[in-house]
Write an enzyme that holds these catalytic residues in place. Sequence first.
Site, PDB file in Angstrom:
ATOM      1  N   PRO A  69     -37.941  -2.036 -27.659  1.00  0.00           N
ATOM      2  CA  PRO A  69     -38.009  -0.670 -27.197  1.00  0.00           C
ATOM      3  C   PRO A  69     -39.105   0.045 -26.693  1.00  0.00           C
ATOM      4  O   PRO A  69     -39.008   1.170 -26.453  1.00  0.00           O
ATOM      5  CB  PRO A  69     -37.529   0.189 -28.507  1.00  0.00           C
ATOM      6  CG  PRO A  69     -38.175  -0.793 -29.581  1.00  0.00           C
ATOM      7  CD  PRO A  69     -38.208  -2.177 -29.145  1.00  0.00           C
ATOM      8  N   GLY A  70     -40.181  -0.686 -26.619  1.00  0.00           N
ATOM      9  CA  GLY A  70     -41.220  -0.205 -25.540  1.00  0.00           C
ATOM     10  C   GLY A  70     -42.676   0.109 -26.579  1.00  0.00           C
ATOM     11  O   GLY A  70     -43.679   0.805 -25.691  1.00  0.00           O
ATOM     12  N   GLY A  71     -42.841   0.079 -27.552  1.00  0.00           N
ATOM     13  CA  GLY A  71     -44.141   0.159 -28.410  1.00  0.00           C
ATOM     14  C   GLY A  71     -45.264  -0.525 -27.789  1.00  0.00           C
ATOM     15  O   GLY A  71     -46.427   0.195 -27.522  1.00  0.00           O
ATOM     16  N   LYS A  72     -45.096  -1.752 -27.410  1.00  0.00           N
ATOM     17  CA  LYS A  72     -46.158  -2.468 -26.611  1.00  0.00           C
ATOM     18  C   LYS A  72     -46.421  -2.019 -25.126  1.00  0.00           C
ATOM     19  O   LYS A  72     -47.428  -1.843 -24.858  1.00  0.00           O
ATOM     20  CB  LYS A  72     -46.029  -3.880 -26.765  1.00  0.00           C
ATOM     21  CG  LYS A  72     -46.008  -4.337 -28.270  1.00  0.00           C
ATOM     22  CD  LYS A  72     -45.624  -6.066 -28.365  1.00  0.00           C
ATOM     23  CE  LYS A  72     -45.563  -6.226 -29.851  1.00  0.00           C
ATOM     24  NZ  LYS A  72     -44.578  -5.892 -30.443  1.00  0.00           N
ATOM     25  N   CYS A 123     -39.575  -9.120 -22.206  1.00  0.00           N
ATOM     26  CA  CYS A 123     -38.867  -8.680 -23.587  1.00  0.00           C
ATOM     27  C   CYS A 123     -39.513  -7.558 -24.126  1.00  0.00           C
ATOM     28  O   CYS A 123     -39.819  -7.342 -25.432  1.00  0.00           O
ATOM     29  CB  CYS A 123     -39.162  -9.656 -24.529  1.00  0.00           C
ATOM     30  SG  CYS A 123     -38.530 -11.409 -23.785  1.00  0.00           S
ATOM     31  N   ALA A 124     -39.445  -6.280 -23.482  1.00  0.00           N
ATOM     32  CA  ALA A 124     -40.460  -5.307 -23.451  1.00  0.00           C
ATOM     33  C   ALA A 124     -39.898  -4.195 -24.570  1.00  0.00           C
ATOM     34  O   ALA A 124     -40.427  -3.242 -25.471  1.00  0.00           O
ATOM     35  CB  ALA A 124     -40.847  -4.417 -22.324  1.00  0.00           C
ATOM     36  N   CYS A 181     -42.680 -12.128 -34.133  1.00  0.00           N
ATOM     37  CA  CYS A 181     -42.661 -11.506 -35.557  1.00  0.00           C
ATOM     38  C   CYS A 181     -41.889 -12.337 -36.383  1.00  0.00           C
ATOM     39  O   CYS A 181     -41.186 -11.882 -37.148  1.00  0.00           O
ATOM     40  CB  CYS A 181     -41.990 -10.002 -35.407  1.00  0.00           C
ATOM     41  SG  CYS A 181     -40.169  -9.938 -34.702  1.00  0.00           S
ATOM     42  N   ASP A 237     -33.101 -10.745 -17.457  1.00  0.00           N
ATOM     43  CA  ASP A 237     -33.280 -11.632 -18.142  1.00  0.00           C
ATOM     44  C   ASP A 237     -34.721 -12.251 -17.736  1.00  0.00           C
ATOM     45  O   ASP A 237     -35.319 -12.437 -16.617  1.00  0.00           O
ATOM     46  CB  ASP A 237     -32.554 -12.806 -17.946  1.00  0.00           C
ATOM     47  CG  ASP A 237     -32.694 -13.854 -18.992  1.00  0.00           C
ATOM     48  OD1 ASP A 237     -33.799 -14.261 -19.304  1.00  0.00           O
ATOM     49  OD2 ASP A 237     -31.797 -14.526 -19.468  1.00  0.00           O
TER      50      ASP A 237
END
Length: 448
Positions: A262-265, A259-260, A376, A306
């Site tokens: 928009p990519g910050g992590k 569940c990456a 979150c 998924d």
Amino acid sequence: MPPSRFAVPAEVPGLAARRIAADILDGVLHKHRTLDDQLDGAGAHPGLKSLADRDRALMRRLVSTILRRLGTLGHVLSRLLDRGIPTDAPRAQSALLIGAAQILWMDVPDHAAVDLSVRLVQSDRRAAKYAGLVNAVLRRCAREGLALVEEVKTQSLDLPPWLMARWSAHYGETTAREMALAVGHEPSLDLTVKSDAAQWATRLHGETLPTGTVRTLLQGSVTMLPGFSEGQWWVQDAAAALPARLLGDIKDKAVVDLCAAPGGKTAQLALAGARVTAVDRSPARMVRLRDNLTRLGLAADQVTSDAVEWPGNGEGFDGILLDAPCTSTGTIRRHPDVAWLRQEADIATLATLQKRLLQRAVSLLKSGGTLVYCTCSLEPEEGEHAIAALLAAESGLRRAPIGKSEVADLGEIVTQEGDLRTLPSHLPHDDPRLGGLDGFYAARLVKS
């Protein structure tokens, strides 16, 4: 032919911003559309393209102020209206909210706030008959509104009652009130930098948090700030930057970010030297992830799938970061629409999905590998309860408690069980805009 919805007389500065703000408010409050959907991407409001940067900033501040203060605004307007807010003309409702928010909380002259709200209703066929009412009510608001706000400032009206009741039950009434107060303030801009946080804090007129995040109050387009085009930093709340670090030393290890987007992590994991696979089901969000990684000069294998159905790499992963879809109640300070779009029933639905994702993550993890689960959300069903149920069902998993030293010695954000739990009221500051964190939960588990 009636005038175009987006045709705005050039001689009325600021009316375009207020008309689009009214449309977007209607989208949130009556059509259950998120702010993100209406501000960016394919579903963005078509009038945004013609707005100057200054008007775009005004529009966003108008919308966010109203959504942050919606309960208080409702109280004020109900006291000023004999028969309540008109229900047959959404534009009249929006005009009253927009005018009152400017009068009570924004640096806009009262006469301008009143005049432009009257023009808003005059330009709408259904609402035009309420122009006199809007004018009279907002003039009264300029005289009496602040006293009406003072009457209810301790009542936490700006969160749905069901949510405030849950926070009070789980965190205690005092902490719940502190959280409600914190989400009422417009937040800072938080940035994760590649290196030399102190230098970037100076360049961006901000400060460095104990966790290494750079926090600034700079306004305007993020893309115009120093370092953006060079890929030196990315936007990420300070709390959201913590879970990826809990995987420890991941240099040259195989790590998957489920569940990456928009990519910050994903960017954090790649910067730490891992061989990263980023998985997300949304093609549009994966485009954003790819664009972000390209700007930052970072690499990751990208899979649009998924996560529950994704077969993995056949070998298992050394580390897994699962930032699961959730009610997002911890992000209300940055996304005030969440408070009014979510319902209590959503919690159980999302908890079921989180259980499936956790089970899939465990199956993708190598023996001896580490899983960091985070959401979150401030709701225990999506955090503490989910991990307790998983540990009870999976005998091959154990919790790896988080130490205070791993989170900049901020002991208040580590639970007795050794999990991470940040609250909007954490990291207080003399300037409320520079304080606070998104509400996050994270647990670290090891597969034996």
